[in-house]
Design an enzyme around this catalytic site. Structure first.
Site, short mmCIF file in Angstrom:
data_model
loop_
_atom_site.label_atom_id
_atom_site.label_comp_id
_atom_site.label_asym_id
_atom_site.label_seq_id
_atom_site.Cartn_x
_atom_site.Cartn_y
_atom_site.Cartn_z
N ASP A 25 55.58 65.78 43.41
CA ASP A 25 56.55 66.89 43.37
C ASP A 25 56.06 68.00 42.44
OD1 ASP A 25 58.84 68.21 44.05
OD2 ASP A 25 60.19 67.00 42.81
N ASN A 73 62.77 67.31 54.24
CA ASN A 73 61.95 68.52 54.02
C ASN A 73 61.94 69.48 55.21
OD1 ASN A 73 59.56 66.79 51.89
ND2 ASN A 73 61.24 68.13 51.29
N ARG A 193 56.97 59.65 39.61
CA ARG A 193 57.41 60.95 40.14
C ARG A 193 56.96 62.04 39.18
NH1 ARG A 193 62.60 62.86 43.49
NH2 ARG A 193 61.92 65.00 43.78
C1 IPE Z 1 60.54 64.66 47.42
O1 IPE Z 1 60.46 65.93 46.87
C2 IPE Z 1 59.74 64.59 48.68
C3 IPE Z 1 58.30 64.69 48.54
C4 IPE Z 1 57.63 64.74 47.43
C5 IPE Z 1 57.58 64.72 49.78
P1 IPE Z 1 61.56 67.05 47.15
O2 IPE Z 1 61.15 68.23 46.35
O3 IPE Z 1 61.72 67.25 48.61
O4 IPE Z 1 62.88 66.37 46.59
P2 IPE Z 1 64.22 66.99 46.00
O5 IPE Z 1 64.72 67.99 46.99
O6 IPE Z 1 63.87 67.63 44.71
O7 IPE Z 1 65.12 65.81 45.83
C1 IPE Z 2 56.33 68.56 46.60
O1 IPE Z 2 56.39 69.80 46.00
C2 IPE Z 2 55.72 68.61 47.98
C3 IPE Z 2 56.69 68.45 49.07
C4 IPE Z 2 57.94 68.11 48.96
C5 IPE Z 2 56.19 68.69 50.41
P1 IPE Z 2 57.62 70.77 46.25
O2 IPE Z 2 57.28 71.65 47.40
O3 IPE Z 2 58.88 70.02 46.37
O4 IPE Z 2 57.59 71.62 44.91
P2 IPE Z 2 58.85 72.10 44.06
O5 IPE Z 2 59.70 70.89 43.79
O6 IPE Z 2 59.57 73.11 44.89
O7 IPE Z 2 58.25 72.67 42.82
MG MG Z 3 60.26 69.38 45.03
#
Ligand code: IPE
Ligand code: IPE
Ligand code: MG
Length: 247
Positions: A25, A73, A193
């Site tokens: 993340d 997502n 995480r």
């Molecule tokens: C979790 O991250 C999913 C992945 C890392 C693929 P998100 O960024 O989607 O999760 P939330 O929305 O913060 O819970």
């Molecule tokens: C994790 O990074 C990757 C995916 C969920 C695909 P994010 O895209 O969620 O990055 P933040 O949480 O917005 O910084």
């Molecule tokens: Mg994220």
């Protein structure tokens, strides 16, 4: 097509055989901090995957599961979703050769039926291409949600009962595990995480029943093998009791 299933129970896991799962993340925030589009963060994140996967065997990790795209997502912009999907395709094409050289078996978990047929075919292809490798097992979760996985497994069990190939009395924890996408690998010992968020976001809900959790503020594009080494030091210092009492 089967992986060696090594059930990790209350016995200590050999330090060379760990299963680590990572919720990668913080790509978007990493890019935003620099005034760049979110996809630049995802591209940098993909480089970190390559680095970490290569370093895992020397860190004692034999199974690595990476959360790349959740069932939630799809809520993101079309541009970001398509960008991520093409990044996955590019990664597979570029890395297949290296994975074979490094003895990596790659598998995807999640519901493949909603992916573009070309990407889904590419997933099938690389799984077959690396199926003979046994040194290191990499699982990438795409269109994965723990609840969706449990729903699909339950549907498959119900179908087998309806077909007369499964009796309701046979349904037990071990059997449920065999219907899940992760049936080929042991449960994760450790779930990491990144980016400072302290939630599970629908990742490995069944499998992580007794996993250790580590939450680190490091954004995924800044995560290096050295970050993982430090996290593993913290993990090894913990006492896993699995509900028992250590005497
Ligand atoms: C979790 O991250 C999913 C992945 C890392 C693929 P998100 O960024 O989607 O999760 P939330 O929305 O913060 O819970
Ligand atoms: C994790 O990074 C990757 C995916 C969920 C695909 P994010 O895209 O969620 O990055 P933040 O949480 O917005 O910084
Ligand atoms: Mg994220």
């Amino acid at each position: 097509m089967t992986f060696d299933r090594v059930p990790h129970g209350p016995e200590p896991v050999p330090a060379t055989d760990l299963h680590v799962a990572v919720i990668m993340d913080g790509n978007g925030r990493w890019a935003a901090n620099r005034g760049w589009p979110r996809l630049v963060g995802h591209r940098k994140g993909a480089e970190r995957v390559r680095e970490l996967a290569s370093a895992c065997p020397s860190l004692g990790i034999r199974y690595l599961t990476l959360y790349a795209f959740s069932t939630e997502n799809w809520k993101r912009s079309t541009e970001e979703v398509l960008g991520l999907m093409s990044l996955f395709a590019r990664y597979i094409k570029r890395e297949a050769g290296r994975m074979n050289r490094e003895g990596v078996r790659l598998r995807f978990i999640g519901d493949r039926s909603r992916l573009d047929p070309k990407l889904s075919a590419l997933c099938d292809w690389v799984e077959a291409e690396t199926a003979h490798n046994t040194r290191f097992f990499l699982q990438v979760a795409i269109n994965y949600g723990g609840r969706d996985e449990i729903a699909r497994a339950t549907r498959a069990m119900a179908q087998d009962v309806a077909d007369g190939t499964l009796a309701p009395e046979e349904v037990c924890e071990a059997l449920i595990g065999r219907y899940l996408d992760t049936s080929f690998v042991p449960d994760p010992d450790l779930v990491v995480r990144t980016s400072g968020e302290t939630r599970v976001s629908n990742f490995l809900l069944w499998q992580a029943a007794y996993s250790e959790y580590v939450f680190t503020p490091v954004l995924w594009p800044d995560f290096t093998p050295e970050t993982m080494r430090q996290i593993l030091d913290a993990f090894h210092a913990r006492e896993r009791r699995f509900g028992g009492v250590v005497t």
